[in-house]
Design a protein around this motif. Structure first.
Motif, PDB file in Angstrom:
ATOM      1  N   ASN A   1      36.084  21.442  60.363  1.00  0.00           N
ATOM      2  CA  ASN A   1      35.584  22.075  59.142  1.00  0.00           C
ATOM      3  C   ASN A   1      35.935  23.551  59.055  1.00  0.00           C
ATOM      4  N   TRP A   2      36.294  24.198  60.190  1.00  0.00           N
ATOM      5  CA  TRP A   2      36.670  25.612  60.165  1.00  0.00           C
ATOM      6  C   TRP A   2      38.161  25.823  59.920  1.00  0.00           C
ATOM      7  N   ASN A   3      38.936  24.754  59.818  1.00  0.00           N
ATOM      8  CA  ASN A   3      40.356  24.889  59.474  1.00  0.00           C
ATOM      9  C   ASN A   3      40.486  25.372  58.035  1.00  0.00           C
ATOM     10  N   GLY A   4      41.395  26.308  57.777  1.00  0.00           N
ATOM     11  CA  GLY A   4      41.574  26.808  56.422  1.00  0.00           C
ATOM     12  C   GLY A   4      42.696  27.813  56.339  1.00  0.00           C
ATOM     13  N   ILE A   5      42.625  28.691  55.368  1.00  0.00           N
ATOM     14  CA  ILE A   5      43.662  29.695  55.137  1.00  0.00           C
ATOM     15  C   ILE A   5      43.070  31.069  55.424  1.00  0.00           C
ATOM     16  N   GLN A   6      43.874  31.971  55.985  1.00  0.00           N
ATOM     17  CA  GLN A   6      43.343  33.256  56.416  1.00  0.00           C
ATOM     18  C   GLN A   6      44.387  34.365  56.255  1.00  0.00           C
ATOM     19  N   GLN A   7      43.877  35.608  56.232  1.00  0.00           N
ATOM     20  CA  GLN A   7      44.733  36.795  56.199  1.00  0.00           C
ATOM     21  C   GLN A   7      44.051  37.923  56.970  1.00  0.00           C
ATOM     22  N   GLU A   8      44.805  38.596  57.829  1.00  0.00           N
ATOM     23  CA  GLU A   8      44.248  39.702  58.604  1.00  0.00           C
ATOM     24  C   GLU A   8      44.137  40.958  57.733  1.00  0.00           C
ATOM     25  N   ILE A   9      42.965  41.623  57.810  1.00  0.00           N
ATOM     26  CA  ILE A   9      42.740  42.838  57.018  1.00  0.00           C
ATOM     27  C   ILE A   9      42.357  44.017  57.911  1.00  0.00           C
ATOM     28  N   THR A  10      42.677  43.926  59.202  1.00  0.00           N
ATOM     29  CA  THR A  10      42.389  45.020  60.126  1.00  0.00           C
ATOM     30  C   THR A  10      43.011  46.323  59.625  1.00  0.00           C
ATOM     31  N   GLY A  11      42.252  47.417  59.717  1.00  0.00           N
ATOM     32  CA  GLY A  11      42.744  48.715  59.298  1.00  0.00           C
ATOM     33  C   GLY A  11      42.496  49.022  57.834  1.00  0.00           C
ATOM     34  N   LYS A  12      42.008  48.041  57.083  1.00  0.00           N
ATOM     35  CA  LYS A  12      41.774  48.241  55.652  1.00  0.00           C
ATOM     36  C   LYS A  12      40.289  48.355  55.309  1.00  0.00           C
ATOM     37  N   VAL A  13      39.426  48.062  56.283  1.00  0.00           N
ATOM     38  CA  VAL A  13      37.988  48.074  56.024  1.00  0.00           C
ATOM     39  C   VAL A  13      37.315  49.171  56.836  1.00  0.00           C
ATOM     40  N   GLU A  14      36.192  49.641  56.327  1.00  0.00           N
ATOM     41  CA  GLU A  14      35.423  50.695  56.978  1.00  0.00           C
ATOM     42  C   GLU A  14      34.016  50.193  57.265  1.00  0.00           C
ATOM     43  N   ARG A  15      33.418  50.727  58.330  1.00  0.00           N
ATOM     44  CA  ARG A  15      32.052  50.368  58.680  1.00  0.00           C
ATOM     45  C   ARG A  15      31.074  50.873  57.627  1.00  0.00           C
ATOM     46  N   LYS A  16      30.015  50.073  57.411  1.00  0.00           N
ATOM     47  CA  LYS A  16      28.906  50.415  56.524  1.00  0.00           C
ATOM     48  C   LYS A  16      29.341  50.626  55.080  1.00  0.00           C
ATOM     49  N   ARG A  17      30.453  50.024  54.711  1.00  0.00           N
ATOM     50  CA  ARG A  17      30.842  49.949  53.299  1.00  0.00           C
ATOM     51  C   ARG A  17      30.696  48.496  52.855  1.00  0.00           C
ATOM     52  N   VAL A  18      30.300  48.297  51.630  1.00  0.00           N
ATOM     53  CA  VAL A  18      30.134  46.943  51.102  1.00  0.00           C
ATOM     54  C   VAL A  18      31.397  46.540  50.348  1.00  0.00           C
ATOM     55  N   TYR A  19      31.936  45.402  50.693  1.00  0.00           N
ATOM     56  CA  TYR A  19      33.119  44.874  50.036  1.00  0.00           C
ATOM     57  C   TYR A  19      32.760  43.564  49.338  1.00  0.00           C
ATOM     58  N   GLU A  20      33.330  43.361  48.187  1.00  0.00           N
ATOM     59  CA  GLU A  20      33.097  42.125  47.444  1.00  0.00           C
ATOM     60  C   GLU A  20      34.337  41.242  47.517  1.00  0.00           C
ATOM     61  N   ALA A  21      34.127  40.004  47.911  1.00  0.00           N
ATOM     62  CA  ALA A  21      35.227  39.042  48.022  1.00  0.00           C
ATOM     63  C   ALA A  21      35.087  37.973  46.946  1.00  0.00           C
ATOM     64  N   THR A  22      36.200  37.646  46.302  1.00  0.00           N
ATOM     65  CA  THR A  22      36.214  36.616  45.268  1.00  0.00           C
ATOM     66  C   THR A  22      37.402  35.683  45.497  1.00  0.00           C
ATOM     67  N   ALA A  23      37.154  34.399  45.490  1.00  0.00           N
ATOM     68  CA  ALA A  23      38.218  33.401  45.632  1.00  0.00           C
ATOM     69  C   ALA A  23      37.979  32.286  44.627  1.00  0.00           C
ATOM     70  N   VAL A  24      39.058  31.713  44.111  1.00  0.00           N
ATOM     71  CA  VAL A  24      38.970  30.573  43.211  1.00  0.00           C
ATOM     72  C   VAL A  24      39.439  29.340  43.988  1.00  0.00           C
ATOM     73  N   VAL A  25      38.572  28.339  44.120  1.00  0.00           N
ATOM     74  CA  VAL A  25      38.834  27.232  45.038  1.00  0.00           C
ATOM     75  C   VAL A  25      38.518  25.885  44.384  1.00  0.00           C
ATOM     76  N   ARG A  26      39.041  24.843  44.995  1.00  0.00           N
ATOM     77  CA  ARG A  26      38.693  23.470  44.684  1.00  0.00           C
ATOM     78  C   ARG A  26      39.098  22.615  45.868  1.00  0.00           C
ATOM     79  N   ILE A  27      38.760  21.331  45.870  1.00  0.00           N
ATOM     80  CA  ILE A  27      39.136  20.435  46.959  1.00  0.00           C
ATOM     81  C   ILE A  27      39.952  19.280  46.396  1.00  0.00           C
ATOM     82  N   TYR A  28      40.652  18.571  47.309  1.00  0.00           N
ATOM     83  CA  TYR A  28      41.468  17.437  46.878  1.00  0.00           C
ATOM     84  C   TYR A  28      41.747  16.545  48.082  1.00  0.00           C
ATOM     85  N   GLY A  29      41.646  15.234  47.883  1.00  0.00           N
ATOM     86  CA  GLY A  29      42.086  14.273  48.889  1.00  0.00           C
ATOM     87  C   GLY A  29      40.969  13.666  49.716  1.00  0.00           C
ATOM     88  N   ASN A  30      41.344  12.631  50.469  1.00  0.00           N
ATOM     89  CA  ASN A  30      40.481  11.949  51.424  1.00  0.00           C
ATOM     90  C   ASN A  30      39.238  11.344  50.775  1.00  0.00           C
TER      91      ASN A  30
END
Length: 345
Positions: free
Chosen positions: A275-304
């Motif tokens: 269930n943890w298999n998926g798609i990923q991207q490294e963002i090291t060096g782009k984020v700062e501590r104690k800052r709030v970031y908003e993430a948005t993704a558009v998703v759906r499922i298919y198959g099986n």
């Protein structure tokens, strides 16, 4: 240096995962609460420092179980406070005070506390819990922190906070962060995760406010820039990778029935076995501590032949010389019928 990777993966929905048992069952569980008023000092035999003493800034009431089971409730299982005088032997402690959650029949059964009146929307909270497991444990098992969000006019939602891997009878610190865009009618924090039959041990839990919204603003955020490279897959799969699975770029699927919601392409994570298999991207060096970031993704499922599944967005943090940390960003109930937005902070 820490490494940060944002991941997206899905869990199939199982009918047996019932977080809302009927009233009769819930009432029977109420009778299992053990309000123990003993006071004892905590100690630490596995180099994980528990948090002790009175802490008025902690969202959690009775965070170290010095008041027995006050404010804590087992979720369709049994829980009791164990001390050095209890006559119960777990090698992780002697004579620390902690709670053992037992007679668990489902992975989601654990210990919970209602925190509705002590959290605010658009604030960032940090969770820290000292946990262990006991019983028929084979290697590493997962313990998770989750929020249950209840509203009378809509289905119950579950917001994943974080998870950690635990060896048998060894204290481990589980840490994560969460933010609520809006406040539900009822917000319940709980710990869950080991397989049925495994006892969950909890030594302490804290939830502290990390940051609040700026006056006159919608929240504490960075400038309106996207940290993700190639977000619409216009450059194929560049900067993206599969998390122990295969990823493919498509302009359509299912004989043209699935097309991008916007743009010309979309990515699919396929040949998934966990269930943890998926798609990923490294963002090291782009984020700062104690800052709030908003993430948005558009998703759906298919198959099986799966028509409904929970899709989660997670931050994977690799700390030097420490265990990997998984911080929940958002989850959404996706279907095979349409694209849906998965959004969180």
């Amino acid at each position: 240096m820490k490494r940060f990777t944002v991941c997206c993966f899905s869990n199939p929905t199982h009918k047996s995962r019932n977080h809302n048992p009927d009233k009769k069952l819930r009432n029977s569980m109420e009778n299992l609460r053990n309000d123990n008023g003993e006071h004892a000092k905590q100690n630490n035999n596995n180099n994980v420092t528990p948090i002790i003493g009175s802490d008025h800034t902690n969202v959690i009431v009775n965070h170290n179980f010095s008041l027995g089971m006050h404010s804590w409730h087992p979720n369709c299982c049994e829980a009791s406070v164990v001390t050095g005088d209890s006559g119960i032997s777990h090698s992780v402690l002697d004579p620390s005070k902690y709670v053992v959650v037992k007679n668990r029949k489902e992975t989601w059964q654990g210990l919970e506390q209602d925190i509705t009146s002590r959290v605010k929307p658009c604030c960032l909270y940090k969770v820290s819990a000292t946990v262990a497991v006991s019983g028929p444990v084979q290697g590493l098992v997962e313990v998770m922190a989750t929020l249950k969000l209840e509203n009378q006019q809509s289905p119950t939602n579950y917001q994943f906070i974080a998870k950690t891997c635990v060896f048998k009878e060894k204290w481990v610190r589980l840490e994560g962060m969460f933010s609520l865009p809006s406040l539900s009618e009822r917000v319940v924090f709980y710990l869950e995760g080991p397989s049925p039959g495994i006892d969950l041990l909890i030594q302490s839990v804290t939830i502290h406010l990390e940051s609040e919204p700026k006056l006159g603003g919608q929240g504490v955020t960075v400038e309106d820039e996207n940290l993700v490279v190639n977000p619409n897959f216009e450059d194929g799969l560049n900067n993206w990778s599969g998390r122990s699975c295969k990823i493919v770029c498509h302009d359509s699927m299912a004989d043209g029935k699935i097309v991008p919601l916007s743009g010309k392409a979309f990515a699919a994570a396929t040949e998934r076995t966990q269930n943890w298999n998926g798609i990923q991207q490294e963002i090291t060096g782009k984020v700062e501590r104690k800052r709030v970031y908003e993430a948005t993704a558009v998703v759906r499922i298919y198959g099986n032949n799966v028509t409904n599944a929970s899709v989660q967005a997670t931050l994977w943090v690799q700390n030097p010389n420490q265990r990997d940390q998984y911080i929940g960003i958002a989850n959404v109930q996706a279907t095979d019928k349409e694209w849906i937005q998965c959004k969180g902070k």
